[in-house]
Every structure is written in structure tokens, then in C-alpha cells.
Design a protein around this motif. Structure first.
Motif, PDB file in Angstrom:
ATOM      1  N   TYR A 184      48.735  47.497  45.685  1.00 61.42           N
ATOM      2  CA  TYR A 184      47.605  48.169  44.879  1.00 61.42           C
ATOM      3  C   TYR A 184      46.200  48.484  45.512  1.00 61.42           C
ATOM      4  O   TYR A 184      45.781  49.617  45.463  1.00 61.42           O
ATOM      5  CB  TYR A 184      47.395  47.196  43.409  1.00 61.42           C
ATOM      6  N   PHE A 185      45.794  47.558  46.241  1.00 60.42           N
ATOM      7  CA  PHE A 185      44.428  47.802  46.952  1.00 60.42           C
ATOM      8  C   PHE A 185      44.586  48.633  48.040  1.00 60.42           C
ATOM      9  O   PHE A 185      43.722  49.436  48.485  1.00 60.42           O
ATOM     10  CB  PHE A 185      44.080  46.354  47.881  1.00 60.42           C
ATOM     11  N   LYS A 186      45.813  48.749  48.599  1.00 60.97           N
ATOM     12  CA  LYS A 186      46.123  49.969  49.879  1.00 60.97           C
ATOM     13  C   LYS A 186      46.005  51.183  49.337  1.00 60.97           C
ATOM     14  O   LYS A 186      45.667  52.206  49.997  1.00 60.97           O
ATOM     15  CB  LYS A 186      47.046  49.524  50.498  1.00 60.97           C
ATOM     16  N   LYS A 187      46.097  51.532  48.019  1.00 57.76           N
ATOM     17  CA  LYS A 187      45.831  52.911  47.213  1.00 57.76           C
ATOM     18  C   LYS A 187      44.533  53.333  47.512  1.00 57.76           C
ATOM     19  O   LYS A 187      44.038  54.238  47.561  1.00 57.76           O
ATOM     20  CB  LYS A 187      46.252  52.638  45.833  1.00 57.76           C
ATOM     21  N   MET A 194      39.678  38.215  41.025  1.00 63.30           N
ATOM     22  CA  MET A 194      41.088  38.485  41.206  1.00 63.30           C
ATOM     23  C   MET A 194      41.790  38.218  39.887  1.00 63.30           C
ATOM     24  O   MET A 194      42.819  38.851  39.432  1.00 63.30           O
ATOM     25  CB  MET A 194      41.695  37.811  42.382  1.00 63.30           C
ATOM     26  N   ILE A 195      41.403  37.027  39.337  1.00 59.26           N
ATOM     27  CA  ILE A 195      42.291  36.566  38.098  1.00 59.26           C
ATOM     28  C   ILE A 195      41.858  37.331  37.090  1.00 59.26           C
ATOM     29  O   ILE A 195      42.877  37.726  36.045  1.00 59.26           O
ATOM     30  CB  ILE A 195      41.971  35.052  37.949  1.00 59.26           C
ATOM     31  N   SER A 196      40.459  37.678  36.903  1.00 61.90           N
ATOM     32  CA  SER A 196      40.254  38.969  35.848  1.00 61.90           C
ATOM     33  C   SER A 196      40.908  40.282  35.912  1.00 61.90           C
ATOM     34  O   SER A 196      41.389  40.651  34.958  1.00 61.90           O
ATOM     35  CB  SER A 196      38.649  39.192  35.870  1.00 61.90           C
ATOM     36  N   LEU A 197      41.269  40.625  37.076  1.00 59.87           N
ATOM     37  CA  LEU A 197      42.028  41.814  37.558  1.00 59.87           C
ATOM     38  C   LEU A 197      43.441  41.707  37.275  1.00 59.87           C
ATOM     39  O   LEU A 197      44.085  42.702  36.592  1.00 59.87           O
ATOM     40  CB  LEU A 197      41.777  42.304  38.823  1.00 59.87           C
ATOM     41  N   PHE A 198      43.958  40.559  37.573  1.00 63.69           N
ATOM     42  CA  PHE A 198      45.539  40.495  37.823  1.00 63.69           C
ATOM     43  C   PHE A 198      46.227  39.385  36.801  1.00 63.69           C
ATOM     44  O   PHE A 198      47.348  39.012  36.905  1.00 63.69           O
ATOM     45  CB  PHE A 198      45.925  40.444  39.084  1.00 63.69           C
ATOM     46  N   GLY A 199      45.280  38.382  36.032  1.00 64.95           N
ATOM     47  CA  GLY A 199      45.841  37.472  35.539  1.00 64.95           C
ATOM     48  C   GLY A 199      45.980  36.095  36.132  1.00 64.95           C
ATOM     49  O   GLY A 199      45.552  36.113  37.282  1.00 64.95           O
ATOM     50  N   VAL A 228      40.703  31.426  51.247  1.00 64.55           N
ATOM     51  CA  VAL A 228      41.632  31.575  50.123  1.00 64.55           C
ATOM     52  C   VAL A 228      42.712  32.521  50.534  1.00 64.55           C
ATOM     53  O   VAL A 228      42.393  33.670  50.977  1.00 64.55           O
ATOM     54  CB  VAL A 228      41.151  31.719  48.882  1.00 64.55           C
ATOM     55  N   ILE A 229      43.812  32.326  50.110  1.00 66.39           N
ATOM     56  CA  ILE A 229      45.219  33.341  50.339  1.00 66.39           C
ATOM     57  C   ILE A 229      45.945  33.595  49.418  1.00 66.39           C
ATOM     58  O   ILE A 229      46.247  32.553  48.498  1.00 66.39           O
ATOM     59  CB  ILE A 229      45.901  32.762  51.614  1.00 66.39           C
ATOM     60  N   LEU A 230      45.946  34.686  48.852  1.00 66.27           N
ATOM     61  CA  LEU A 230      46.890  35.183  47.664  1.00 66.27           C
ATOM     62  C   LEU A 230      48.170  35.879  48.401  1.00 66.27           C
ATOM     63  O   LEU A 230      47.980  36.999  48.924  1.00 66.27           O
ATOM     64  CB  LEU A 230      46.170  36.135  46.830  1.00 66.27           C
ATOM     65  N   SER A 231      49.220  35.568  48.192  1.00 64.18           N
ATOM     66  CA  SER A 231      50.580  36.086  48.645  1.00 64.18           C
ATOM     67  C   SER A 231      51.111  36.962  47.415  1.00 64.18           C
ATOM     68  O   SER A 231      51.790  36.228  46.409  1.00 64.18           O
ATOM     69  CB  SER A 231      51.588  35.156  49.281  1.00 64.18           C
ATOM     70  N   ASN A 232      51.246  37.975  47.377  1.00 65.66           N
ATOM     71  CA  ASN A 232      51.773  38.900  46.235  1.00 65.66           C
ATOM     72  C   ASN A 232      51.693  40.291  46.903  1.00 65.66           C
ATOM     73  O   ASN A 232      50.754  41.126  47.138  1.00 65.66           O
ATOM     74  CB  ASN A 232      50.609  38.892  45.040  1.00 65.66           C
ATOM     75  N   LYS A 233      52.871  40.998  47.089  1.00 63.00           N
ATOM     76  CA  LYS A 233      53.207  42.250  47.694  1.00 63.00           C
ATOM     77  C   LYS A 233      52.551  43.357  46.511  1.00 63.00           C
ATOM     78  O   LYS A 233      52.031  44.454  47.244  1.00 63.00           O
ATOM     79  CB  LYS A 233      54.379  42.432  48.131  1.00 63.00           C
ATOM     80  N   LYS A 234      52.804  43.333  45.479  1.00 58.70           N
ATOM     81  CA  LYS A 234      52.448  44.316  44.601  1.00 58.70           C
ATOM     82  C   LYS A 234      50.949  44.458  44.449  1.00 58.70           C
ATOM     83  O   LYS A 234      50.416  45.564  44.399  1.00 58.70           O
ATOM     84  CB  LYS A 234      52.878  43.969  43.047  1.00 58.70           C
ATOM     85  N   ILE A 235      50.183  43.087  44.677  1.00 56.40           N
ATOM     86  CA  ILE A 235      48.746  43.443  44.590  1.00 56.40           C
ATOM     87  C   ILE A 235      48.057  43.856  46.019  1.00 56.40           C
ATOM     88  O   ILE A 235      47.310  44.931  46.102  1.00 56.40           O
ATOM     89  CB  ILE A 235      48.056  41.953  44.416  1.00 56.40           C
ATOM     90  N   GLU A 248      50.858  43.075  54.567  1.00 56.13           N
ATOM     91  CA  GLU A 248      51.873  43.740  53.760  1.00 56.13           C
ATOM     92  C   GLU A 248      51.930  42.776  52.296  1.00 56.13           C
ATOM     93  O   GLU A 248      52.359  43.438  51.630  1.00 56.13           O
ATOM     94  CB  GLU A 248      53.204  44.007  54.490  1.00 56.13           C
ATOM     95  N   ARG A 249      52.051  41.467  52.717  1.00 58.58           N
ATOM     96  CA  ARG A 249      52.250  40.631  51.376  1.00 58.58           C
ATOM     97  C   ARG A 249      51.252  39.595  51.036  1.00 58.58           C
ATOM     98  O   ARG A 249      51.372  38.878  50.210  1.00 58.58           O
ATOM     99  CB  ARG A 249      53.589  39.852  51.684  1.00 58.58           C
ATOM    100  N   TYR A 250      49.958  39.612  51.555  1.00 57.40           N
ATOM    101  CA  TYR A 250      48.856  39.010  51.428  1.00 57.40           C
ATOM    102  C   TYR A 250      47.473  39.485  51.509  1.00 57.40           C
ATOM    103  O   TYR A 250      47.536  40.451  52.104  1.00 57.40           O
ATOM    104  CB  TYR A 250      49.087  37.420  52.420  1.00 57.40           C
TER     105      TYR A 250
END
Length: 225
Positions: A72-75, A41-46, A62-69, A21-23
């Protein structure tokens, strides 16, 4: 509009990735692929903050914690669970260059280059395989190969039809023409898999009778791994 960066990230999450849900987490023993994931990922989201580490087996992640992202992928795919994964419709309906990036990234994670020497006859056995718990994703990839790249792949079969635990399937590519087309159109970024693919193609001109020196060189290299 699907970009190459997005296509590769979707493939990596379908492959050696995991999403909650968040990572988003991506595991791989290959640093080249880990760095590609972070760069895409940086190219896509800054600018993003990644947590990095290793599991007990030594595999890096590597882990990225970001619910909005993650939302986005779950679309593009609701779960990314191994039995449910498929090629997102946005990839299936995209241009060939995007499909190529998705396939290359997915094969970097899940593909295997099989080059073996049959000792009884000193003949090379060659295949490029892709295994998955999802029959659907293999079926869709098989379709892309044929319709977009004119690559004829083999029938999808169970990896171990007698096992009640291993429920995975495998898609194989065999034959010189198909393997050369795979290298030209898809290929690998994973250094070891790319090297083995090159050796596989060279092996077609390296037999114990026609080119013994190259035959022995390839044999020595594959036996050392």
C-alpha cells in the motif's frame, strides 16, 4: 484522499523509516514520535502487532510485518531509499493542512534546530536545517515553504562539498520572520527540538546588552546540552 495520519506515516518512512517487501521499520530515540507512528498506523489499518526493541546504540525501533500494508505504501513511493526519496505527488497536490503534517513529521526526524553563541561578539547564530541525500525532496520542500507558507528558505547546498563520502545536501531557514513562520505553520512534536525552537525565538530579545538575565538563562541552557 490523503489523511493527516497517512501524511505523517509517509514522512516518517521517508525520514527515519525503512521499508521492505514484507515489513516497515521506524527508528527513533524519541518515544513521543514512536508512539505517534504506532497510533497513526493503527488509525489507518486497525489493530496491528508491532515488534519493538533497541539497536546496540540504544536507538529504539518498531517493526510491522505485513506485506499488504508495505505494498500500500509503495503506491505512493516505490523504494523510500535515501537518495531517491521525494514528496509524494499526492502530498504535493493536497491541501495545506496535509502538507503541514508531512513537513512537521519529516522535520521531527531529519530537521535540526541550530542555536549557537558566537563568543567573539556574543551574538546568537540561528538556523533550522534539513539534510538529505536527495536533492529532489529538499527542492520540493523549499517550493512548498514558499508557495504555501510564504517562508523564504536559503539555497540548497552540499553539506560537505569536499567529501567523496558525504553526498548529502542541506536546506536552511534563517531570519526572524521565517523562523517565526516555521514555528507557527510547521513546528515540531519532538520535545527537545520544540524547546530549542522556542529558545531560538526568545533569543531575538535576549542580548548581552538589552536583556542580560534572559541572555544568561538561554546561554546556560544551551551550554548544558
Amino acid at each position: 484522499m490523503i489523511s493527516k495520519n497517512l501524511a505523517r506515516c509517509l514522512a516518517k518512512i521517508c525520514g527515519d523509516g525503512n521499508i521492505g517487501e514484507r515489513y516497515i521499520r521506524y527508528n527513533n530515540t524519541c518515544n513521543v514520535l514512536l508512539e505517534e507512528f504506532k497510533t497513526d498506523m493503527i488509525s489507518l489499518f486497525g489493530n496491528l502487532h508491532f515488534t519493538e526493541g533497541q539497536v546496540n546504540s540504544g536507538t529504539a525501533y518498531v517493526i510491522l510485518s505485513n506485506k499488504k500494508i508495505t505494498q500500500y505504501f509503495k503506491k505512493f513511493h516505490p523504494t523510500f531509499k535515501s537518495f531517491d526519496i521525494y514528496v509524494p505527488s499526492q502530498i504535493m497536490n493536497s491541501k495545506i493542512s496535509i502538507k503541514k503534517e508531512f513537513l512537521r513529521a519529516y522535520y521531527d526526524d531529519e530537521g535540526c534546530v541550530g542555536l549557537r553563541l558566537y563568543n567573539n561578539t556574543l551574538e546568537w547564530k540561528r538556523n533550522i536545517t534539513l539534510s538529505s541525500n536527495s536533492f529532489r525532496i529538499l527542492e520540493e520542500i523549499k517550493k512548498i515553504f514558499f508557495e504555501d507558507f510564504n517562508i523564504c528558505s536559503n539555497k540548497i547546498i552540499r553539506n560537505n562539498c569536499n567529501s567523496i563520502y558525504d553526498l548529502s545536501y542541506v536546506l536552511s531557514i534563517t531570519g526572524k520572520e521565517n523562523i517565526i513562520k516555521f514555528k507557527k505553520n510547521i513546528g515540531f512534536k519532538h520535545p527537545k527540538k520544540l524547546r530549542w525552537l522556542d529558545l531560538m525565538i526568545k533569543s531575538y530579545g535576549a542580548t548581552s546588552k538589552k536583556n542580560i538575565s534572559l541572555f544568561m538563562k538561554i546561554k546556560k541552557e544551551i551550554c548544558s546540552h
